[in-house]
Design a protein around this motif. Structure first.
Motif, PDB file in Angstrom:
ATOM      1  N   GLY A 246      35.287  35.506  22.155  1.00  9.01           N
ATOM      2  CA  GLY A 246      36.450  35.054  22.914  1.00  9.01           C
ATOM      3  C   GLY A 246      36.166  35.032  24.415  1.00  9.01           C
ATOM      4  N   HIS A 247      37.117  34.483  25.160  1.00  9.64           N
ATOM      5  CA  HIS A 247      36.882  34.267  26.590  1.00  9.64           C
ATOM      6  C   HIS A 247      37.769  35.105  27.502  1.00  9.64           C
ATOM      7  CE1 HIS A 247      35.726  30.397  24.551  1.00  9.64           C
ATOM      8  NE2 HIS A 247      34.619  30.739  25.155  1.00  9.64           N
ATOM      9  N   GLY A 248      38.660  35.900  26.924  1.00  8.37           N
ATOM     10  CA  GLY A 248      39.530  36.694  27.780  1.00  8.37           C
ATOM     11  C   GLY A 248      40.845  36.989  27.085  1.00  8.37           C
ATOM     12  N   ILE A 249      41.859  37.261  27.890  1.00  7.67           N
ATOM     13  CA  ILE A 249      43.164  37.622  27.327  1.00  7.67           C
ATOM     14  C   ILE A 249      44.290  36.856  28.034  1.00  7.67           C
ATOM     15  CG2 ILE A 249      42.380  39.937  26.682  1.00  7.67           C
ATOM     16  CD1 ILE A 249      44.012  41.060  29.062  1.00  7.67           C
ATOM     17  N   LEU A 250      45.345  36.675  27.292  1.00 10.19           N
ATOM     18  CA  LEU A 250      46.630  36.207  27.853  1.00 10.19           C
ATOM     19  C   LEU A 250      47.619  37.225  27.327  1.00 10.19           C
ATOM     20  CD1 LEU A 250      48.748  34.323  29.078  1.00 10.19           C
ATOM     21  CD2 LEU A 250      48.219  32.651  27.337  1.00 10.19           C
ATOM     22  N   ALA A 251      47.885  38.251  28.128  1.00 13.69           N
ATOM     23  CA  ALA A 251      48.518  39.442  27.573  1.00 13.69           C
ATOM     24  C   ALA A 251      49.553  40.047  28.507  1.00 13.69           C
ATOM     25  CB  ALA A 251      47.450  40.482  27.252  1.00 13.69           C
ATOM     26  N   GLY A 252      50.695  40.405  27.935  1.00 13.90           N
ATOM     27  CA  GLY A 252      51.824  40.910  28.706  1.00 13.90           C
ATOM     28  C   GLY A 252      51.543  42.204  29.447  1.00 13.90           C
ATOM     29  N   LEU A 253      50.636  43.018  28.920  1.00 12.47           N
ATOM     30  CA  LEU A 253      50.377  44.305  29.573  1.00 12.47           C
ATOM     31  C   LEU A 253      49.866  44.126  31.005  1.00 12.47           C
ATOM     32  CD1 LEU A 253      50.488  47.372  28.818  1.00 12.47           C
ATOM     33  CD2 LEU A 253      48.008  47.241  28.547  1.00 12.47           C
ATOM     34  N   ALA A 254      49.249  42.980  31.271  1.00 15.01           N
ATOM     35  CA  ALA A 254      48.721  42.738  32.616  1.00 15.01           C
ATOM     36  C   ALA A 254      49.836  42.597  33.659  1.00 15.01           C
ATOM     37  CB  ALA A 254      47.832  41.504  32.619  1.00 15.01           C
ATOM     38  N   ASN A 255      51.089  42.468  33.228  1.00 14.59           N
ATOM     39  CA  ASN A 255      52.199  42.512  34.191  1.00 14.59           C
ATOM     40  C   ASN A 255      52.263  43.847  34.888  1.00 14.59           C
ATOM     41  OD1 ASN A 255      54.165  40.120  34.147  1.00 14.59           O
ATOM     42  ND2 ASN A 255      53.803  40.459  31.950  1.00 14.59           N
ATOM     43  N   ILE A 256      51.931  44.882  34.135  1.00 11.11           N
ATOM     44  CA  ILE A 256      52.100  46.245  34.646  1.00 11.11           C
ATOM     45  C   ILE A 256      50.769  46.833  35.098  1.00 11.11           C
ATOM     46  CG2 ILE A 256      52.071  47.280  32.290  1.00 11.11           C
ATOM     47  CD1 ILE A 256      54.288  49.119  33.244  1.00 11.11           C
ATOM     48  N   ALA A 257      49.675  46.426  34.475  1.00  9.10           N
ATOM     49  CA  ALA A 257      48.365  46.994  34.835  1.00  9.10           C
ATOM     50  C   ALA A 257      47.304  45.894  34.904  1.00  9.10           C
ATOM     51  CB  ALA A 257      47.968  48.057  33.816  1.00  9.10           C
ATOM     52  N   PRO A 258      47.442  44.970  35.854  1.00 10.62           N
ATOM     53  CA  PRO A 258      46.482  43.852  35.917  1.00 10.62           C
ATOM     54  C   PRO A 258      45.052  44.308  36.173  1.00 10.62           C
ATOM     55  CG  PRO A 258      47.906  43.896  37.877  1.00 10.62           C
ATOM     56  CD  PRO A 258      48.485  44.873  36.918  1.00 10.62           C
ATOM     57  N   LYS A 259      44.893  45.293  37.062  1.00 10.78           N
ATOM     58  CA  LYS A 259      43.523  45.693  37.426  1.00 10.78           C
ATOM     59  C   LYS A 259      42.811  46.355  36.257  1.00 10.78           C
ATOM     60  CE  LYS A 259      44.558  46.279  42.307  1.00 10.78           C
ATOM     61  NZ  LYS A 259      44.844  47.261  43.358  1.00 10.78           N
ATOM     62  N   ALA A 260      43.523  47.163  35.495  1.00 13.49           N
ATOM     63  CA  ALA A 260      42.899  47.823  34.339  1.00 13.49           C
ATOM     64  C   ALA A 260      42.472  46.779  33.303  1.00 13.49           C
ATOM     65  CB  ALA A 260      43.865  48.831  33.725  1.00 13.49           C
ATOM     66  N   CYS A 261      43.301  45.762  33.120  1.00 17.46           N
ATOM     67  CA  CYS A 261      42.949  44.693  32.174  1.00 17.46           C
ATOM     68  C   CYS A 261      41.710  43.936  32.644  1.00 17.46           C
ATOM     69  CB  CYS A 261      44.122  43.722  32.009  1.00 17.46           C
ATOM     70  SG  CYS A 261      45.522  44.448  31.129  1.00 17.46           S
ATOM     71  N   ILE A 262      41.675  43.645  33.928  1.00 13.70           N
ATOM     72  CA  ILE A 262      40.525  42.902  34.475  1.00 13.70           C
ATOM     73  C   ILE A 262      39.255  43.753  34.391  1.00 13.70           C
ATOM     74  CG2 ILE A 262      39.535  41.929  36.596  1.00 13.70           C
ATOM     75  CD1 ILE A 262      42.516  41.376  37.457  1.00 13.70           C
ATOM     76  N   GLN A 263      39.379  45.018  34.804  1.00 18.32           N
ATOM     77  CA  GLN A 263      38.199  45.901  34.864  1.00 18.32           C
ATOM     78  C   GLN A 263      37.593  46.116  33.483  1.00 18.32           C
ATOM     79  OE1 GLN A 263      36.730  46.802  37.487  1.00 18.32           O
ATOM     80  NE2 GLN A 263      35.492  48.611  37.034  1.00 18.32           N
ATOM     81  N   THR A 264      38.453  46.232  32.467  1.00 17.17           N
ATOM     82  CA  THR A 264      37.965  46.420  31.089  1.00 17.17           C
ATOM     83  C   THR A 264      37.067  45.245  30.701  1.00 17.17           C
ATOM     84  OG1 THR A 264      40.009  47.564  30.552  1.00 17.17           O
ATOM     85  CG2 THR A 264      38.707  46.786  28.698  1.00 17.17           C
ATOM     86  N   ILE A 265      37.518  44.057  31.021  1.00 18.16           N
ATOM     87  CA  ILE A 265      36.756  42.846  30.682  1.00 18.16           C
ATOM     88  C   ILE A 265      35.486  42.739  31.518  1.00 18.16           C
ATOM     89  CG2 ILE A 265      36.903  40.322  30.965  1.00 18.16           C
ATOM     90  CD1 ILE A 265      39.545  40.456  29.521  1.00 18.16           C
ATOM     91  N   GLU A 266      35.603  43.082  32.793  1.00 21.43           N
ATOM     92  CA  GLU A 266      34.415  42.985  33.658  1.00 21.43           C
ATOM     93  C   GLU A 266      33.334  43.967  33.223  1.00 21.43           C
ATOM     94  OE1 GLU A 266      35.669  43.138  37.739  1.00 21.43           O
ATOM     95  OE2 GLU A 266      36.261  41.011  37.697  1.00 21.43           O
ATOM     96  N   LEU A 267      33.743  45.183  32.872  1.00 17.72           N
ATOM     97  CA  LEU A 267      32.752  46.169  32.416  1.00 17.72           C
ATOM     98  C   LEU A 267      32.016  45.641  31.194  1.00 17.72           C
ATOM     99  CD1 LEU A 267      34.758  49.510  32.835  1.00 17.72           C
ATOM    100  CD2 LEU A 267      32.689  48.857  34.085  1.00 17.72           C
ATOM    101  N   TRP A 268      32.778  45.065  30.268  1.00 21.53           N
ATOM    102  CA  TRP A 268      32.136  44.526  29.063  1.00 21.53           C
ATOM    103  C   TRP A 268      31.172  43.392  29.421  1.00 21.53           C
ATOM    104  CZ3 TRP A 268      31.847  45.895  24.019  1.00 21.53           C
ATOM    105  CH2 TRP A 268      31.263  44.962  23.157  1.00 21.53           C
ATOM    106  N   ASN A 269      31.623  42.502  30.286  1.00 21.98           N
ATOM    107  CA  ASN A 269      30.783  41.360  30.652  1.00 21.98           C
ATOM    108  C   ASN A 269      29.536  41.776  31.423  1.00 21.98           C
ATOM    109  OD1 ASN A 269      32.372  39.504  29.363  1.00 21.98           O
ATOM    110  ND2 ASN A 269      33.594  38.996  31.180  1.00 21.98           N
TER     111      ASN A 269
END
Ligand SMILES: N[C@@H](CC=O)C(=O)O
Length: 372
Positions: A277-300
């Motif tokens: 997959g290429h990423g997320i479209l997810a409601g949790l990022a309303n409240i914690a955008p940086k944590a969502c981004i960082q999780t993906i960046e660490l994996w990448n």
């Protein structure tokens, strides 16, 4: 509001198999009367006086946020000030794009005109804050083919770049999720929409209809269908769709794929990446955008152990979001970020005890978010 300055949306998108060649049918001009017709004096149109320009905003891998819609506490009128501020806060946190009128955006509580106000407000706020490159996806699902097409056209007029479309569900017992009816619905909407379509597979919102990988892959071959949001959480399906659409591409570019495959919840972000997959479209990022981004960046970056540790916190936080739904996420935002307000009636206002429980449920996630 002046008419937008691009009279033809045709060819205004870049993703897809032969997708540049696609010519959608129909367009018209948005007037301020369209926007205010159903809002009366509650909507100050002067804030949207600038013309909406349509430029190419590619759909690239990353974190997309289905933004919440905000309402005045007393009147339940659309709160454009908070909508604009929230959009800019998310953009500054580094998200890739926004989606208005997703499940978190209470689309089902909004009139057509209000939907346009929300999208146009978001577009203007992003442009004014220096994020004019950031794409906006607009929820355009409806029960009839005709209304879905209308919503796509209105979304484009209001400045939306892509349309997120649920399958019709009211008469779901009359047809299967992989039936000819669903195929014809998506093809007809994609044929007529001035903006490319992203399929939204969220069985919980559509009478249990769960589209198969076979039908999604079939639809992905339409030149105006460019992605999927899988809220079903089925990573096997995600893997099959990602693999098949990658093979269908003439020349697969991982930084700008023809067909974007997105996890529909943050609790399976790295699982989705591992599955192609290429990423997320997810409601949790309303409240914690940086944590969502960082999780993906660490994996990448190949830091899989660190990504997994962060994913555990994100998944736990998402459990609170999933259980509380849009009411819980709004309460969490109010408790941790100081804004959010309430959902529109008939959704209930949370009790003090519920708010405390949801605040506690987001605690570890918010500690992480604030540390980033
Ligand atoms: N859990 C989903 C709800 C809708 O798709 C999300 O995070 O957006």
């Amino acid at each position: 509001m002046a008419p937008h300055n691009d009279s033809s949306p045709a060819g205004s998108f870049t993703n897809g198999f032969n997708k540049m060649a696609f010519q959608p049918s129909g367009s018209s001009t948005l007037t301020v009367e369209d926007l205010t017709a159903e809002l009366g004096s509650s909507y100050d149109s002067s804030s949207l006086d600038a013309p909406i320009s349509h430029v190419k905003r590619p759909l690239i891998p990353g974190v997309y946020v289905p933004t919440m819609c905000f309402f005045e506490k007393e009147t339940e009128d659309v709160d454009t000030v908070t909508i604009a501020r929230h959009a800019v806060r998310l953009a500054r946190a580094g998200v890739t794009g926004l989606a208005t009128q997703g499940s978190n955006g209470e689309a089902v509580h909004l009139t057509h005109s209000e939907r346009q106000v929300v999208t146009a407000t978001t577009r203007k706020a992003l442009n004014d804050a220096g994020f004019s490159h950031m794409p906006i996806i607009v929820g355009c699902g409806a029960q009839s083919t005709r209304e879905a097409i209308l919503l796509c056209r209105q979304a484009w007029k209001a400045g939306g770049d892509y349309a997120l479309v649920l399958p019709p569900s009211y008469y779901a017992p009359l047809f299967a999720p992989s039936s000819q009816t669903i195929l014809e619905f998506f093809n007809a909407v994609a044929d007529a929409s001035p903006i490319p379509i992203i399929i939204y597979n969220y069985p919980g919102a559509v009478n249990g209809m769960d589209m198969s990988s076979d039908i999604i892959v079939q639809l992905a071959q339409h030149p105006n269908i460019v992605g999927v949001k899988l809220t079903c959480g089925n990573t096997g399906k995600l893997n099959r769709v990602a693999a098949a659409t990658r093979k269908l591409a003439k020349k697969y570019d991982p930084k700008n794929p023809d067909f974007l495959v997105l996890a529909g919840s943050a609790d399976f972000s790295i699982q989705a990446l591992a599955a192609g997959g290429h990423g997320i479209l997810a409601g949790l990022a309303n409240i914690a955008p940086k944590a969502c981004i960082q999780t993906i960046e660490l994996w990448n970056q190949g830091k899989h152990t660190e990504a997994q540790e962060m994913q555990e916190i994100v998944s736990q936080g998402d459990w609170t979001a999933i259980q509380g739904g849009v009411v819980g996420v709004k309460a969490g935002l109010e408790e941790w970020a100081g804004y959010g307000g309430y959902c529109r009636s008939p959704l209930p206002r949370p009790t003090a005890e519920q708010s405390k429980n949801w605040k506690d449920g987001f605690k570890d996630l918010m500690m992480l978010e604030k540390s980033l």
